[in-house]
Write an enzyme that holds these catalytic residues in place. Structure first.
Site: not given
Length: 364
Positions: A82, A318
């Site tokens: 991420c 996301h």
């Protein structure tokens, strides 16, 4: 040498297997690279992109070629899960500080819809603990005493901020259209989010959990990137920078608690540069889960009024490898609207318990 951000763009964000399903990661990244490099194509030193779930190879080089950059422009792809997109920005800024180059395009691109992997990667040995991210969010909520109501309160605030940012046209200036696609998928339908959030049931710990689909982000597809230059180079080209890179911090914590990783990175960053949370005007912290923002706010003493002021991943989704670059993109445009700001921070946590934070001085 100083590294500055002179431009920033992103695609729309689409739900996994949604609007952007037909697009490969290079299809998402190439239009942004093309936009950022217009009339500067032969001056770009390198394209650096983050990616977490792709097919391998070198996405950055592939995207640069697809964007029409000269064959002489190399590319490098980074995987910090991420944190990949934010690491790409950090790396480009650090290269400029070291005198290795004067102009980079840095960001990330992710198509979870096109990922060849049916199972997630391992982030930690089983002997230490390798929980799925939702379970890790539950562990974090329990460890830091973050209640369901605290998470829901922030989730509602973030959704409202995102909707307002969309309605007021703030997101529009960030976006490079993909053909006719120029609106984030989250805003194509109106949902009664005020009713949905309190009704949502825990999905990771169904007996006593506090983390729900409504206070978590959805998996998304999308790309974001920034034009990073050496400050004197930008001045010579007549380009006005908005953010000046000051420094960064990366840290590791126990892999069972990755949502808390930004706390350690931000604390280390601020200590290194002798500033406090009170000195920072804007924080962009990735909203993988509402509990992450609640922990950062609680442990660092940062009011919600300074964090993600135009919403974030809880509404938009996301796109793993692109999310960090999207944080800096949002800081870039918000700083332009707030010339009274002095400092801004972008931070993210990732699987395995890694936190990454970048400090910028606002020049707008």
């Amino acid at each position: 040498m100083n590294a500055v951000i002179v431009d920033a763009k992103r695609t729309i964000f689409g739900n996994q297997n949604g609007l952007l399903k037909p697009f490969l990661p290079e299809d998402l990244a190439a239009p942004i690279i093309r936009c950022l490099s217009r009339k500067l194509e032969d001056q770009v030193d390198e394209v650096i992109l983050g990616n977490a779930t792709g097919r391998g190879g070198n996405l950055a080089r592939l995207s640069a070629l697809q964007a029409g950059l000269p064959l002489s422009v190399p590319g490098m792809t980074i995987d910090r899960q991420c944190g990949s997109g934010l690491e790409a920005v950090r790396y480009a800024c650090s290269l400029i500080q070291a005198g290795a180059g004067t102009m980079y395009i840095a960001g990330g691109s992710e198509s979870s819809s096109q990922s060849p992997f049916s199972e997630r990667a391992r982030f930690s040995p089983d002997a230490i603990g390798d929980p799925d991210m939702g379970i890790a969010a539950e562990y974090t909520a329990a460890r830091y005493s973050i209640s369901r109501s605290m998470q829901d309160e922030y989730a509602l605030l973030s959704h409202q901020r995102s909707r307002n940012a969309h309605d007021e046209g703030f997101y529009r200036e960030e976006v490079v259209a993909l053909g006719e696609l120029e609106t984030d998928e989250a805003f194509l339908k109106t949902r009664p989010i005020e009713a949905i959030i309190p009704r949502a049931k825990p999905v990771f710990d169904t007996s006593s959990g506090t983390v729900t689909a409504a206070n978590s982000s959805g998996i998304a597809d999308g790309a974001a990137a920034l034009l990073v230059m050496e400050e004197e180079k930008a001045a010579a080209l007549g380009l006005k920078p908005v953010l000046r890179f000051i420094g960064s911090a990366v840290s590791g914590i126990h892999p069972n608690f990755p949502p808390a990783a930004p706390v350690v990175a931000i604390r280390q960053l601020l200590h290194t540069h002798d500033v406090t949370p009170d000195d920072i005007d804007l924080f962009e912290i990735n909203e993988a889960f509402a509990v992450k923002i609640c922990v950062c706010s609680q442990e660092l003493g940062i009011p919600f009024s300074k964090i993600n002021v135009r919403g974030g991943a809880l509404a938009l989704g996301h796109p793993y490898g692109a999310s960090g670059a999207a944080l800096v993109t949002r800081l870039f445009y918000e700083a332009k609207r707030r010339p009274d700001c002095q400092y801004a921070v972008a931070a993210i946590g990732s699987g395995g318990g890694i936190g990454l934070a970048l400090l910028f001085e606002v020049l707008a």
